[in-house]
Design a protein around this motif. Structure first.
Motif, short mmCIF file in Angstrom:
data_model
loop_
_atom_site.label_atom_id
_atom_site.label_comp_id
_atom_site.label_asym_id
_atom_site.label_seq_id
_atom_site.Cartn_x
_atom_site.Cartn_y
_atom_site.Cartn_z
N ILE A 63 5.38 -2.45 -6.05
CA ILE A 63 5.40 -1.26 -5.20
C ILE A 63 4.25 -0.36 -5.63
CG2 ILE A 63 6.97 0.07 -6.68
CD1 ILE A 63 8.30 1.13 -4.09
N ASP A 64 3.67 0.36 -4.67
CA ASP A 64 2.57 1.23 -5.07
C ASP A 64 2.72 2.64 -4.52
OD1 ASP A 64 0.01 -0.21 -2.85
OD2 ASP A 64 1.62 1.20 -2.45
N THR A 65 1.70 3.44 -4.73
CA THR A 65 1.72 4.85 -4.36
C THR A 65 2.07 5.05 -2.88
OG1 THR A 65 -0.29 4.89 -5.73
CG2 THR A 65 0.39 6.96 -4.70
N ARG A 66 1.59 4.15 -2.03
CA ARG A 66 1.80 4.28 -0.58
C ARG A 66 3.22 3.92 -0.17
NH1 ARG A 66 -2.45 -0.25 0.78
NH2 ARG A 66 -1.20 -1.12 -0.92
N GLY A 67 3.95 3.27 -1.09
CA GLY A 67 5.26 2.76 -0.74
C GLY A 67 5.23 1.32 -0.27
N TRP A 68 4.05 0.72 -0.32
CA TRP A 68 3.92 -0.69 0.03
C TRP A 68 4.69 -1.52 -0.99
CZ3 TRP A 68 2.08 -4.76 -2.85
CH2 TRP A 68 1.84 -5.95 -2.16
N THR A 69 5.42 -2.53 -0.51
CA THR A 69 6.20 -3.38 -1.41
C THR A 69 5.96 -4.85 -1.11
OG1 THR A 69 8.15 -3.41 0.01
CG2 THR A 69 8.02 -1.64 -1.64
N SER A 70 6.23 -5.66 -2.13
CA SER A 70 6.14 -7.11 -1.98
C SER A 70 7.10 -7.74 -2.98
CB SER A 70 4.71 -7.59 -2.25
OG SER A 70 4.61 -8.99 -2.14
N GLY A 71 7.61 -8.91 -2.64
CA GLY A 71 8.51 -9.61 -3.55
C GLY A 71 8.29 -11.10 -3.49
N VAL A 72 8.56 -11.75 -4.60
CA VAL A 72 8.42 -13.19 -4.65
C VAL A 72 9.50 -13.82 -3.76
CG1 VAL A 72 9.93 -13.48 -6.65
CG2 VAL A 72 8.07 -15.09 -6.26
N ASP A 73 9.22 -15.00 -3.19
CA ASP A 73 10.11 -15.60 -2.20
C ASP A 73 11.53 -15.80 -2.74
OD1 ASP A 73 7.66 -17.78 -0.57
OD2 ASP A 73 8.15 -15.66 -0.28
N SER A 74 11.66 -16.13 -4.01
CA SER A 74 12.97 -16.45 -4.56
C SER A 74 13.92 -15.25 -4.62
CB SER A 74 12.82 -17.04 -5.96
OG SER A 74 12.19 -16.12 -6.83
N VAL A 75 13.40 -14.03 -4.47
CA VAL A 75 14.27 -12.85 -4.54
C VAL A 75 14.32 -12.09 -3.23
CG1 VAL A 75 13.76 -12.64 -6.99
CG2 VAL A 75 12.53 -11.19 -5.35
N LYS A 76 13.55 -12.50 -2.24
CA LYS A 76 13.54 -11.78 -0.97
C LYS A 76 14.92 -11.82 -0.32
CE LYS A 76 8.63 -12.08 0.16
NZ LYS A 76 7.59 -12.65 1.04
N GLY A 77 15.34 -10.65 0.15
CA GLY A 77 16.67 -10.53 0.74
C GLY A 77 17.75 -10.26 -0.28
N ARG A 78 17.43 -10.36 -1.57
CA ARG A 78 18.42 -10.12 -2.62
C ARG A 78 18.02 -8.95 -3.52
NH1 ARG A 78 19.37 -13.74 -6.48
NH2 ARG A 78 17.25 -14.56 -6.51
N PHE A 79 16.75 -8.85 -3.86
CA PHE A 79 16.26 -7.80 -4.74
C PHE A 79 15.49 -6.77 -3.93
CE2 PHE A 79 15.79 -10.40 -8.95
CZ PHE A 79 17.08 -10.87 -8.79
N THR A 80 15.64 -5.50 -4.30
CA THR A 80 14.91 -4.42 -3.65
C THR A 80 14.25 -3.55 -4.70
OG1 THR A 80 16.51 -4.37 -1.82
CG2 THR A 80 15.07 -2.46 -2.09
N ILE A 81 12.94 -3.42 -4.59
CA ILE A 81 12.20 -2.52 -5.47
C ILE A 81 12.07 -1.17 -4.77
CG2 ILE A 81 9.93 -3.25 -4.61
CD1 ILE A 81 8.90 -2.92 -7.51
N SER A 82 12.22 -0.10 -5.53
CA SER A 82 12.10 1.24 -4.95
C SER A 82 11.60 2.20 -6.02
CB SER A 82 13.43 1.72 -4.38
OG SER A 82 14.40 1.84 -5.39
N GLN A 83 11.24 3.38 -5.58
CA GLN A 83 10.76 4.39 -6.51
C GLN A 83 11.27 5.76 -6.09
OE1 GLN A 83 6.44 4.63 -6.33
NE2 GLN A 83 6.44 4.34 -4.12
N ASP A 84 11.48 6.61 -7.06
CA ASP A 84 11.83 8.01 -6.82
C ASP A 84 10.72 8.83 -7.45
OD1 ASP A 84 12.81 10.63 -6.91
OD2 ASP A 84 14.88 9.95 -7.08
N LYS A 85 9.82 9.32 -6.61
CA LYS A 85 8.66 10.04 -7.14
C LYS A 85 9.06 11.35 -7.79
CE LYS A 85 5.24 7.97 -4.08
NZ LYS A 85 4.10 8.22 -3.16
N ALA A 86 10.13 11.96 -7.32
CA ALA A 86 10.58 13.22 -7.92
C ALA A 86 11.07 12.99 -9.34
CB ALA A 86 11.67 13.84 -7.07
N LYS A 87 11.60 11.81 -9.61
CA LYS A 87 12.13 11.49 -10.94
C LYS A 87 11.19 10.61 -11.74
CE LYS A 87 16.99 11.79 -9.57
NZ LYS A 87 18.30 11.08 -9.52
#
Length: 125
Positions: free
Chosen positions: A51-75
């Motif tokens: 995940i980057d500053t823009r909020g763009w995300t990517s995940g490896v195929d084996s975790v897509k649909g199961r894992f979610t990356i996110s960020q809380d910029k305030a924290k």
């Protein structure tokens, strides 16, 4: 000074969920790319999600649909929500950061300058 401090992880049965957190300092005030990596015994460390500053995300195929990356910029915190875990997800998990640029989507461990201390995730059948 960049610091990454991980929390979360642990042991869970297959099908269960866990959430990893990575509290950062010195990262969120500039362009950055953040990642979760994992390394199982005898295997290479692999990038799981980005995940980057823009909020763009990517995940490896084996975790897509199961894992979610996110960020809380305030924290200044990075998360990895892991659902439908299976035994193949068992590994040491690391958060990582590189400052000064966005993610390209092809990052390997060599692209990251800063690392969390790691946290074990164990999934039993």
């Amino acid at each position: 000074q960049v610091q990454l401090v991980q929390s979360g992880g642990g042991s869970v049965q297959a099908g269960g969920s866990l959430r990893l957190s990575c509290a950062t300092s010195g990262v969120f005030y500039t362009a950055y790319c953040l990642a979760w990596f994992r390394q199982a015994p005898g295997k290479e460390r692999e990038a799981v999600a980005l995940i980057d500053t823009r909020g763009w995300t990517s995940g490896v195929d084996s975790v897509k649909g199961r894992f979610t990356i996110s960020q809380d910029k305030a924290k200044n915190t990075l998360y990895l929500q892991m659902n439908s875990l299976n035994v193949e997800d068992t590994a040491m998990y690391y958060c990582a950061a590189v400052r000064g640029r966005y993610c390209k989507g092809s990052e390997t461990r060599n692209d990251f300058q800063h690392w969390g201390q790691g946290t074990q995730v164990t999934v039993s059948s």
